[in-house]
Design a protein around this motif. Sequence first.
Motif, PDB file in Angstrom:
ATOM      1  N   THR A  38       0.828  -1.210   0.000  1.00 47.94           N
ATOM      2  CA  THR A  38       0.000   0.000   0.000  1.00 47.94           C
ATOM      3  C   THR A  38       0.863   1.260   0.000  1.00 47.94           C
ATOM      4  OG1 THR A  38      -0.252  -0.192   2.413  1.00 47.94           O
ATOM      5  CG2 THR A  38      -2.034  -1.076   1.054  1.00 47.94           C
ATOM      6  N   PHE A  41       1.732   1.769  -3.491  1.00 44.04           N
ATOM      7  CA  PHE A  41       0.526   2.270  -4.158  1.00 44.04           C
ATOM      8  C   PHE A  41       0.434   3.787  -4.007  1.00 44.04           C
ATOM      9  CE2 PHE A  41      -3.963   3.361  -4.239  1.00 44.04           C
ATOM     10  CZ  PHE A  41      -4.512   2.546  -5.209  1.00 44.04           C
ATOM     11  N   LEU A 133      -4.330  -2.887  -7.766  1.00 44.30           N
ATOM     12  CA  LEU A 133      -5.576  -3.439  -7.242  1.00 44.30           C
ATOM     13  C   LEU A 133      -5.577  -4.957  -7.348  1.00 44.30           C
ATOM     14  CD1 LEU A 133      -8.455  -3.008  -6.143  1.00 44.30           C
ATOM     15  CD2 LEU A 133      -9.205  -2.765  -8.496  1.00 44.30           C
ATOM     16  N   LEU A 192      -8.350   1.050  -0.681  1.00 44.40           N
ATOM     17  CA  LEU A 192      -8.533   1.094  -2.133  1.00 44.40           C
ATOM     18  C   LEU A 192      -9.698   1.998  -2.516  1.00 44.40           C
ATOM     19  CD1 LEU A 192      -7.980  -2.686  -2.905  1.00 44.40           C
ATOM     20  CD2 LEU A 192      -6.445  -0.801  -3.533  1.00 44.40           C
ATOM     21  N   LYS A 196      -8.069   5.313  -4.305  1.00 47.14           N
ATOM     22  CA  LYS A 196      -7.954   4.963  -5.724  1.00 47.14           C
ATOM     23  C   LYS A 196      -7.819   6.213  -6.550  1.00 47.14           C
ATOM     24  CE  LYS A 196     -12.961   4.420  -6.415  1.00 47.14           C
ATOM     25  NZ  LYS A 196     -13.392   5.618  -7.068  1.00 47.14           N
TER      26      LYS A 196
END
Length: 196
Positions: A38, A41, A133, A192, A196
């Motif tokens: 994460t 991300f 994802l 998420l 996102k």
Amino acid sequence: MATTPMTAAEHKERTARSYKLLLWFAMASMFMMFAGITSAFIVSKSREDWMKDFQFPTAFYFSTLAIILCSVTFHLAKKAISKDNRSATTGFLWVTLILGAAFVFLQFEGFGQLMNQGYYFTGPQSNIATTFLYVIAVVHLAHLAGGIISLLIIIYNHFKQKYNSSQLLGIELGAMYWHFLDFLWICLFFFLYFFK
């Protein structure tokens, strides 16, 4: 100096503590792995090719509900066996297994919904956002596979009558792991959804 030997109850308690400590270490390492993914991300969101406007798969909402219900039914199975209610334990364990399978099915439905939107994991139509994802969901599914295998072993041992109110370590460990998977997916879901 002479040492007094452990009683059977002390040995059982020490063994239970050891298994629980090992499970805590395993769960901590899994959590750290997801923290790393994460973090990557979040760092990757600054890329110019980051896709900002994809629709979150509706199947992921239902899969989240399924895994929450898994934790509830596993907890109820543990409570039932602690009262030596074998038939209720059997029912709750089977429902947990069915809900776990539903979670897996709904995760793949979510992947299908993403592909129907034109977002792919790899290839020329892929995007770094959807790749993250997929990686997060697939790695969680891999850990869930371990949970389903352990649940099948617990169900087998339950039918062999290895659990009762004084011996429920296997069910306790299984419940701990499923609660962790539940907590982890909820954290990942909200992460998420909002990032996102």
